[in-house]
Write an enzyme that holds these catalytic residues in place. Structure first.
Site, PDB file in Angstrom:
ATOM      1  N   PRO A  11      23.238 -45.075 -82.200  1.00 22.66           N
ATOM      2  CA  PRO A  11      23.180 -46.254 -83.072  1.00 22.66           C
ATOM      3  C   PRO A  11      23.998 -46.139 -84.356  1.00 22.66           C
ATOM      4  O   PRO A  11      24.053 -45.084 -84.979  1.00 22.66           O
ATOM      5  CB  PRO A  11      21.690 -46.369 -83.407  1.00 22.66           C
ATOM      6  CG  PRO A  11      21.110 -45.041 -83.103  1.00 22.66           C
ATOM      7  CD  PRO A  11      21.917 -44.468 -81.984  1.00 22.66           C
ATOM      8  N   ASN A  12      24.601 -47.259 -84.688  1.00 25.38           N
ATOM      9  CA  ASN A  12      25.369 -47.454 -85.928  1.00 25.38           C
ATOM     10  C   ASN A  12      26.732 -46.773 -85.953  1.00 25.38           C
ATOM     11  O   ASN A  12      27.505 -46.960 -86.886  1.00 25.38           O
ATOM     12  CB  ASN A  12      24.548 -47.028 -87.168  1.00 25.38           C
ATOM     13  CG  ASN A  12      23.268 -47.828 -87.277  1.00 25.38           C
ATOM     14  OD1 ASN A  12      23.310 -49.061 -87.252  1.00 25.38           O
ATOM     15  ND2 ASN A  12      22.130 -47.166 -87.360  1.00 25.38           N
ATOM     16  N   ARG A  19      30.467 -47.870 -92.609  1.00 26.39           N
ATOM     17  CA  ARG A  19      29.201 -47.332 -93.134  1.00 26.39           C
ATOM     18  C   ARG A  19      29.438 -46.013 -93.874  1.00 26.39           C
ATOM     19  O   ARG A  19      30.253 -45.200 -93.459  1.00 26.39           O
ATOM     20  CB  ARG A  19      28.184 -47.141 -91.996  1.00 26.39           C
ATOM     21  CG  ARG A  19      28.497 -45.988 -91.070  1.00 26.39           C
ATOM     22  CD  ARG A  19      27.536 -45.859 -89.916  1.00 26.39           C
ATOM     23  NE  ARG A  19      26.250 -45.314 -90.299  1.00 26.39           N
ATOM     24  CZ  ARG A  19      25.609 -44.376 -89.583  1.00 26.39           C
ATOM     25  NH1 ARG A  19      26.131 -43.893 -88.471  1.00 26.39           N
ATOM     26  NH2 ARG A  19      24.447 -43.945 -89.964  1.00 26.39           N
ATOM     27  N   TYR A  24      30.678 -40.212 -93.490  1.00 26.03           N
ATOM     28  CA  TYR A  24      31.280 -40.331 -92.155  1.00 26.03           C
ATOM     29  C   TYR A  24      32.793 -40.589 -92.160  1.00 26.03           C
ATOM     30  O   TYR A  24      33.394 -40.677 -91.099  1.00 26.03           O
ATOM     31  CB  TYR A  24      30.560 -41.444 -91.378  1.00 26.03           C
ATOM     32  CG  TYR A  24      29.062 -41.221 -91.291  1.00 26.03           C
ATOM     33  CD1 TYR A  24      28.549 -40.071 -90.697  1.00 26.03           C
ATOM     34  CD2 TYR A  24      28.155 -42.132 -91.830  1.00 26.03           C
ATOM     35  CE1 TYR A  24      27.181 -39.839 -90.634  1.00 26.03           C
ATOM     36  CE2 TYR A  24      26.785 -41.916 -91.768  1.00 26.03           C
ATOM     37  CZ  TYR A  24      26.303 -40.760 -91.169  1.00 26.03           C
ATOM     38  OH  TYR A  24      24.954 -40.524 -91.114  1.00 26.03           O
ATOM     39  N   ASN A  75      26.854 -37.689 -79.644  1.00 20.49           N
ATOM     40  CA  ASN A  75      26.394 -37.879 -81.011  1.00 20.49           C
ATOM     41  C   ASN A  75      25.268 -38.908 -80.897  1.00 20.49           C
ATOM     42  O   ASN A  75      25.515 -40.110 -80.841  1.00 20.49           O
ATOM     43  CB  ASN A  75      27.516 -38.394 -81.911  1.00 20.49           C
ATOM     44  CG  ASN A  75      27.045 -38.489 -83.365  1.00 20.49           C
ATOM     45  OD1 ASN A  75      25.840 -38.402 -83.658  1.00 20.49           O
ATOM     46  ND2 ASN A  75      27.993 -38.667 -84.272  1.00 20.49           N
ATOM     47  N   ALA A  78      20.923 -41.338 -85.166  1.00 15.01           N
ATOM     48  CA  ALA A  78      19.540 -41.255 -85.670  1.00 15.01           C
ATOM     49  C   ALA A  78      18.546 -40.834 -84.584  1.00 15.01           C
ATOM     50  O   ALA A  78      17.523 -40.206 -84.882  1.00 15.01           O
ATOM     51  CB  ALA A  78      19.133 -42.590 -86.266  1.00 15.01           C
ATOM     52  N   GLU A  99      26.423 -31.153 -78.437  1.00 13.25           N
ATOM     53  CA  GLU A  99      25.830 -32.033 -79.460  1.00 13.25           C
ATOM     54  C   GLU A  99      26.797 -32.105 -80.637  1.00 13.25           C
ATOM     55  O   GLU A  99      27.334 -31.088 -81.069  1.00 13.25           O
ATOM     56  CB  GLU A  99      24.492 -31.433 -79.935  1.00 13.25           C
ATOM     57  CG  GLU A  99      23.878 -32.230 -81.077  1.00 13.25           C
ATOM     58  CD  GLU A  99      22.576 -31.615 -81.619  1.00 13.25           C
ATOM     59  OE1 GLU A  99      22.131 -30.571 -81.096  1.00 13.25           O
ATOM     60  OE2 GLU A  99      22.032 -32.197 -82.572  1.00 13.25           O
ATOM     61  N   HIS A 101      27.709 -33.929 -84.545  1.00 10.20           N
ATOM     62  CA  HIS A 101      27.416 -34.759 -85.722  1.00 10.20           C
ATOM     63  C   HIS A 101      28.606 -34.716 -86.657  1.00 10.20           C
ATOM     64  O   HIS A 101      29.172 -33.633 -86.903  1.00 10.20           O
ATOM     65  CB  HIS A 101      26.161 -34.277 -86.454  1.00 10.20           C
ATOM     66  CG  HIS A 101      24.962 -34.308 -85.569  1.00 10.20           C
ATOM     67  ND1 HIS A 101      24.338 -35.478 -85.241  1.00 10.20           N
ATOM     68  CD2 HIS A 101      24.315 -33.322 -84.897  1.00 10.20           C
ATOM     69  CE1 HIS A 101      23.342 -35.209 -84.411  1.00 10.20           C
ATOM     70  NE2 HIS A 101      23.324 -33.905 -84.177  1.00 10.20           N
ATOM     71  N   ARG A 108      21.446 -32.429 -95.462  1.00  6.19           N
ATOM     72  CA  ARG A 108      21.059 -33.787 -95.846  1.00  6.19           C
ATOM     73  C   ARG A 108      19.534 -33.906 -95.963  1.00  6.19           C
ATOM     74  O   ARG A 108      18.851 -32.920 -96.126  1.00  6.19           O
ATOM     75  CB  ARG A 108      21.665 -34.782 -94.841  1.00  6.19           C
ATOM     76  CG  ARG A 108      23.196 -34.728 -94.816  1.00  6.19           C
ATOM     77  CD  ARG A 108      23.788 -35.757 -93.910  1.00  6.19           C
ATOM     78  NE  ARG A 108      23.466 -37.110 -94.350  1.00  6.19           N
ATOM     79  CZ  ARG A 108      23.697 -38.203 -93.618  1.00  6.19           C
ATOM     80  NH1 ARG A 108      24.273 -38.085 -92.430  1.00  6.19           N
ATOM     81  NH2 ARG A 108      23.384 -39.392 -94.079  1.00  6.19           N
TER      82      ARG A 108
HETATM   83  C1  DQA Z   1      24.962 -38.457 -87.479  1.00  7.75           C
HETATM   84  C2  DQA Z   1      23.852 -37.904 -88.385  1.00  7.75           C
HETATM   85  C3  DQA Z   1      22.564 -38.679 -88.180  1.00  7.75           C
HETATM   86  O1  DQA Z   1      21.535 -38.157 -89.011  1.00  7.75           O
HETATM   87  C4  DQA Z   1      22.758 -40.130 -88.519  1.00  7.75           C
HETATM   88  O2  DQA Z   1      21.582 -40.868 -88.265  1.00  7.75           O
HETATM   89  C5  DQA Z   1      23.935 -40.745 -87.855  1.00  7.75           C
HETATM   90  C6  DQA Z   1      25.146 -39.952 -87.647  1.00  7.75           C
HETATM   91  C7  DQA Z   1      26.320 -37.791 -87.759  1.00  7.75           C
HETATM   92  O3  DQA Z   1      27.225 -37.979 -86.957  1.00  7.75           O
HETATM   93  O4  DQA Z   1      26.491 -37.125 -88.787  1.00  7.75           O
HETATM   94  O5  DQA Z   1      23.935 -41.933 -87.535  1.00  7.75           O
HETATM   95  O6  DQA Z   1      24.632 -38.169 -86.129  1.00  7.75           O
END
Ligand code: DQA
Length: 146
Positions: A11-12, A19, A24, A75, A78, A99, A101, A108
């Protein structure tokens, strides 16, 4: 041939570039997709680049990957911190999983410092910005060659 991979985004991440640029970066989702397609092609990998904001859809994508792909780069955004369903689906995929990020989740908020998937994946990359995707593709190619 062992060369089909899927990059799954949670998501997002479709709003990358818009964002929280401080976390990011400024690369947009479409630009990231292009970069990943180009790198994968260069390394002889066939890649599917996908994204969903919906947990159940991500579970479906992971389940269907069992019979279509040799490796997953994920990725989970959340859902990394909350989704037992995504963890369980990944656990059924008996091939390499990376995995990923973009940010360093361990630097964080406390709620981001727990990943529900880290202990079942092959390896992970975090905190290296969108370059992490390129590094993950390179690592996946090496894992699939073995
Ligand atoms: C994320 C880190 C997550 O905590 C966050 O909710 C994201 C992006 C990252 O790529 O750093 O949406 O996965």
């Amino acid at each position: 041939m062992n060369n089909k991979i899927i990059i799954i985004n949670g998501p997002n991440l479709n709003l990358l570039g818009e964002r929280e640029q401080s976390q990011y970066g400024s690369v947009t989702f479409d630009e990231l997709k292009d970069i990943c397609l180009k790198k994968s092609k260069e390394l002889g990998l066939e890649v599917n680049f996908s994204q969903s904001n919906i947990e159940g859809e991500l579970v479906n994508i992971i389940q269907e990957s069992r019979n279509k792909f040799d490796g997953i780069i994920i990725n989970a955004a959340a859902f990394t911190h909350t989704s037992v369903a995504i963890r369980d689906a990944l656990d059924i995929f008996k091939k390499p999983i990376i995995e990923l990020h973009i940010s360093n989740i361990y630097k964080r908020e406390e709620f981001r410092q727990k990943s529900l998937i880290s202990d079942i994946v092959t390896g992970g990359i975090f905190g290296l910005g969108s370059d992490g995707y390129i590094l993950a593709i390179i690592s996946m190619q090496k894992l699939l060659k073995k």
